[in-house]
Design a protein around this motif. Structure first.
Motif, PDB file in Angstrom:
ATOM      1  N   MET A   1      52.696 -21.027  15.910  1.00 31.26           N
ATOM      2  CA  MET A   1      51.754 -21.006  17.005  1.00 31.26           C
ATOM      3  C   MET A   1      52.369 -21.453  18.418  1.00 31.26           C
ATOM      4  SD  MET A   1      48.058 -21.952  17.489  1.00 31.26           S
ATOM      5  CE  MET A   1      47.372 -23.027  18.709  1.00 31.26           C
ATOM      6  N   ALA A   2      53.516 -22.050  18.379  1.00 31.93           N
ATOM      7  CA  ALA A   2      54.280 -22.354  19.521  1.00 31.93           C
ATOM      8  C   ALA A   2      54.754 -21.239  20.100  1.00 31.93           C
ATOM      9  CB  ALA A   2      55.094 -23.584  19.298  1.00 31.93           C
ATOM     10  N   LEU A   3      55.309 -20.351  19.173  1.00 31.97           N
ATOM     11  CA  LEU A   3      55.969 -19.189  19.509  1.00 31.97           C
ATOM     12  C   LEU A   3      55.226 -18.105  20.098  1.00 31.97           C
ATOM     13  CD1 LEU A   3      58.789 -17.516  19.446  1.00 31.97           C
ATOM     14  CD2 LEU A   3      58.129 -16.688  17.269  1.00 31.97           C
ATOM     15  N   LYS A   4      53.914 -18.091  19.600  1.00 26.57           N
ATOM     16  CA  LYS A   4      52.784 -17.189  20.246  1.00 26.57           C
ATOM     17  C   LYS A   4      52.566 -17.749  21.622  1.00 26.57           C
ATOM     18  CE  LYS A   4      48.827 -14.967  18.268  1.00 26.57           C
ATOM     19  NZ  LYS A   4      47.848 -15.034  17.434  1.00 26.57           N
ATOM     20  N   GLN A   5      52.513 -19.087  21.615  1.00 22.93           N
ATOM     21  CA  GLN A   5      52.129 -19.608  23.155  1.00 22.93           C
ATOM     22  C   GLN A   5      53.124 -19.428  24.159  1.00 22.93           C
ATOM     23  OE1 GLN A   5      49.536 -22.073  23.995  1.00 22.93           O
ATOM     24  NE2 GLN A   5      48.388 -20.710  22.719  1.00 22.93           N
ATOM     25  N   LEU A   6      54.545 -19.510  23.698  1.00 22.47           N
ATOM     26  CA  LEU A   6      55.750 -19.309  24.428  1.00 22.47           C
ATOM     27  C   LEU A   6      55.730 -17.714  24.973  1.00 22.47           C
ATOM     28  CD1 LEU A   6      58.376 -19.868  25.646  1.00 22.47           C
ATOM     29  CD2 LEU A   6      59.481 -19.703  23.319  1.00 22.47           C
ATOM     30  N   LYS A   7      55.572 -16.727  24.140  1.00 28.88           N
ATOM     31  CA  LYS A   7      55.580 -15.369  24.528  1.00 28.88           C
ATOM     32  C   LYS A   7      54.302 -15.189  25.546  1.00 28.88           C
ATOM     33  CE  LYS A   7      57.721 -13.453  20.273  1.00 28.88           C
ATOM     34  NZ  LYS A   7      57.617 -12.697  19.007  1.00 28.88           N
ATOM     35  N   ALA A   8      53.324 -15.383  25.356  1.00 28.12           N
ATOM     36  CA  ALA A   8      52.145 -15.384  26.242  1.00 28.12           C
ATOM     37  C   ALA A   8      52.344 -15.990  27.553  1.00 28.12           C
ATOM     38  CB  ALA A   8      50.827 -16.204  25.669  1.00 28.12           C
ATOM     39  N   PHE A   9      53.068 -17.294  27.770  1.00 31.52           N
ATOM     40  CA  PHE A   9      53.334 -17.854  29.084  1.00 31.52           C
ATOM     41  C   PHE A   9      54.561 -16.810  29.516  1.00 31.52           C
ATOM     42  CE2 PHE A   9      56.553 -20.548  31.331  1.00 31.52           C
ATOM     43  CZ  PHE A   9      55.432 -20.866  32.141  1.00 31.52           C
ATOM     44  N   LEU A  10      55.667 -16.300  28.740  1.00 32.52           N
ATOM     45  CA  LEU A  10      56.414 -15.437  29.351  1.00 32.52           C
ATOM     46  C   LEU A  10      55.785 -14.224  29.928  1.00 32.52           C
ATOM     47  CD1 LEU A  10      59.238 -15.853  26.941  1.00 32.52           C
ATOM     48  CD2 LEU A  10      59.109 -16.904  29.239  1.00 32.52           C
ATOM     49  N   GLN A  11      54.855 -13.762  29.187  1.00 32.66           N
ATOM     50  CA  GLN A  11      53.953 -12.443  29.590  1.00 32.66           C
ATOM     51  C   GLN A  11      53.513 -12.644  30.937  1.00 32.66           C
ATOM     52  OE1 GLN A  11      55.317  -9.728  27.723  1.00 32.66           O
ATOM     53  NE2 GLN A  11      53.325  -9.152  28.099  1.00 32.66           N
ATOM     54  N   LYS A  12      52.783 -13.798  31.068  1.00 34.55           N
ATOM     55  CA  LYS A  12      52.172 -14.380  32.319  1.00 34.55           C
ATOM     56  C   LYS A  12      53.234 -14.618  33.436  1.00 34.55           C
ATOM     57  CE  LYS A  12      48.906 -18.094  34.119  1.00 34.55           C
ATOM     58  NZ  LYS A  12      47.945 -17.111  34.569  1.00 34.55           N
ATOM     59  N   MET A  13      54.176 -14.914  33.114  1.00 33.00           N
ATOM     60  CA  MET A  13      55.379 -15.421  34.287  1.00 33.00           C
ATOM     61  C   MET A  13      55.656 -14.080  34.845  1.00 33.00           C
ATOM     62  SD  MET A  13      58.624 -17.730  33.788  1.00 33.00           S
ATOM     63  CE  MET A  13      59.896 -16.230  33.418  1.00 33.00           C
ATOM     64  N   GLN A  14      55.905 -12.856  34.044  1.00 33.50           N
ATOM     65  CA  GLN A  14      56.418 -11.789  34.520  1.00 33.50           C
ATOM     66  C   GLN A  14      55.382 -11.248  35.671  1.00 33.50           C
ATOM     67  OE1 GLN A  14      57.383  -9.080  31.474  1.00 33.50           O
ATOM     68  NE2 GLN A  14      55.511  -8.780  30.882  1.00 33.50           N
TER      69      GLN A  14
END
Length: 71
Positions: A1-14
């Motif tokens: 689950m944390a990996l999914k959250q991390l990827k979603a955050f990186l998408q938002k960051m870009q």
């Protein structure tokens, strides 16, 4: 689950220059994790560090070695 959250955050960051700037000005991976948590994304600084070298969209996670840091 944390990996999914991390990827979603990186998408938002870009897509948000102000968020990217805030992350780039952070001192530690834990600081980045706290920024993400304030936006509803849950992962640890350690999980972020383990993701170093990987890319999500236009964002590549890169660990910065700080001079004087003890390992």
């Amino acid at each position: 689950m944390a990996l999914k959250q991390l990827k979603a955050f990186l998408q938002k960051m870009q897509d948000e220059p102000s968020l990217k700037e805030k992350v780039l000005n952070s001192s530690t991976a834990d600081d980045v994790a706290q920024i993400a948590l304030s936006l509803g994304y849950e992962f640890s600084g350690d999980e972020l560090l383990r993701f170093s070298g990987k890319k999500v969209g236009r964002v590549t996670v890169q660990k910065n070695d700080v001079p004087g840091e003890y390992n």
